[in-house]
Write an enzyme that holds these catalytic residues in place. Structure first.
Site, PDB file in Angstrom:
ATOM      1  N   LYS A 148     -47.229 -15.087 105.324  1.00 31.27           N
ATOM      2  CA  LYS A 148     -45.831 -14.942 104.914  1.00 31.27           C
ATOM      3  C   LYS A 148     -45.387 -16.159 104.101  1.00 31.27           C
ATOM      4  O   LYS A 148     -44.865 -16.030 102.989  1.00 31.27           O
ATOM      5  CB  LYS A 148     -44.930 -14.779 106.137  1.00 31.27           C
ATOM      6  CG  LYS A 148     -43.448 -14.832 105.816  1.00 31.27           C
ATOM      7  CD  LYS A 148     -42.602 -14.995 107.071  1.00 31.27           C
ATOM      8  CE  LYS A 148     -41.217 -15.518 106.731  1.00 31.27           C
ATOM      9  NZ  LYS A 148     -40.406 -15.818 107.915  1.00 31.27           N
ATOM     10  N   ASP A 185     -41.444 -10.351 106.384  1.00 32.89           N
ATOM     11  CA  ASP A 185     -40.630 -11.008 107.403  1.00 32.89           C
ATOM     12  C   ASP A 185     -40.034  -9.931 108.299  1.00 32.89           C
ATOM     13  O   ASP A 185     -40.435  -8.762 108.244  1.00 32.89           O
ATOM     14  CB  ASP A 185     -39.562 -11.891 106.761  1.00 32.89           C
ATOM     15  CG  ASP A 185     -38.395 -11.089 106.195  1.00 32.89           C
ATOM     16  OD1 ASP A 185     -38.546  -9.856 105.986  1.00 32.89           O
ATOM     17  OD2 ASP A 185     -37.331 -11.677 105.967  1.00 32.89           O
TER      18      ASP A 185
END
Length: 223
Positions: free
Chosen positions: A129, A148
């Site tokens: 991420k 996310d």
């Protein structure tokens, strides 16, 4: 809007239509974190874990004024660093990872944040991420899709993935979307998650994606 008759489209075509609508809805969407350099973006993204971007943006001005680059963060007093990032939560672990990552950047990458996924993943506190955010917004390189909590939730609700693991979700989305749009997909989906498709109370009646969403107007199941 939310009362449109739902369209039945093949999965990939539906994903492309959702992307097109997100582009129209949020044409100026960009990374919400404030930063000036790739290392500042890296630090801000690490701080954003389990924390809002708004809170991070309140912390980083003083942090970056005191420690503006990898070199200064690498030799920072850890107690002072912890104090500066305390309000973002999990501050001890975040401060430790930020300093360790910056030391590696200084010692192994000539003080330059790497622009390759494999190298970024070697940095303490950096998973896919964070690496995708740094590559996409710091370097304009799309090698993956940032997943996310908003992207995870909306991708599931929109029926674009059945996976629960962020890496599997990322792989599913990469197979549905054009590579140049991988990062702007995430940013626009995050905007939509904040504005309309909220975790506990999605506003389906006002959602421009409702006719493409298999879960629109259905009871919310939190898990």
């Amino acid at each position: 809007m939310g009362n449109k008759e739902k369209e039945v489209l093949p999965l990939k075509q539906r994903a492309i239509e959702i992307l097109a609508r997100l582009k129209r809805l949020y044409p100026d969407a960009t990374c919400s974190l404030n930063y000036s350099t790739p290392v500042q973006l890296l630090v801000a993204t690490i701080l954003s874990a389990q924390c809002t971007d708004e809170r991070v943006n309140k912390v980083t001005p003083a942090l970056f004024d005191r420690f503006p680059d990898a070199e200064s963060l690498a030799i920072a007093d850890l107690v002072e660093l912890e104090s500066l990032v305390r309000s973002t939560g999990f501050y001890r672990n975040k401060a430790k990872n930020i300093q360790a990552a910056c030391r590696m950047i200084v010692n192994e990458f000539d003080s330059v944040v790497p622009n390759q996924m494999e190298q970024l993943l070697k940095l303490p506190g950096v998973a896919r991420k964070t690496a995708n955010v740094v590559l996409g917004h710091g370097y304009g390189i799309n090698v993956g899709v940032t997943v996310d909590t908003h992207v995870k939730r909306l991708s599931e609700r929109l029926g674009l993935t059945q996976a629960k693991d962020p890496v599997r979700i990322e792989q599913d989305l990469m197979g549905l979307l054009p590579q140049p749009d991988w990062e702007n997909w995430s940013i626009r989906l995050i905007y939509h998650g904040r504005a309309i498709c909220k975790a506990r109370s999605p506003v389906c009646i006002a959602c421009e994606l409702a006719d493409l969403c298999p879960t629109a107007n259905k009871p919310v199941v939190l898990g």
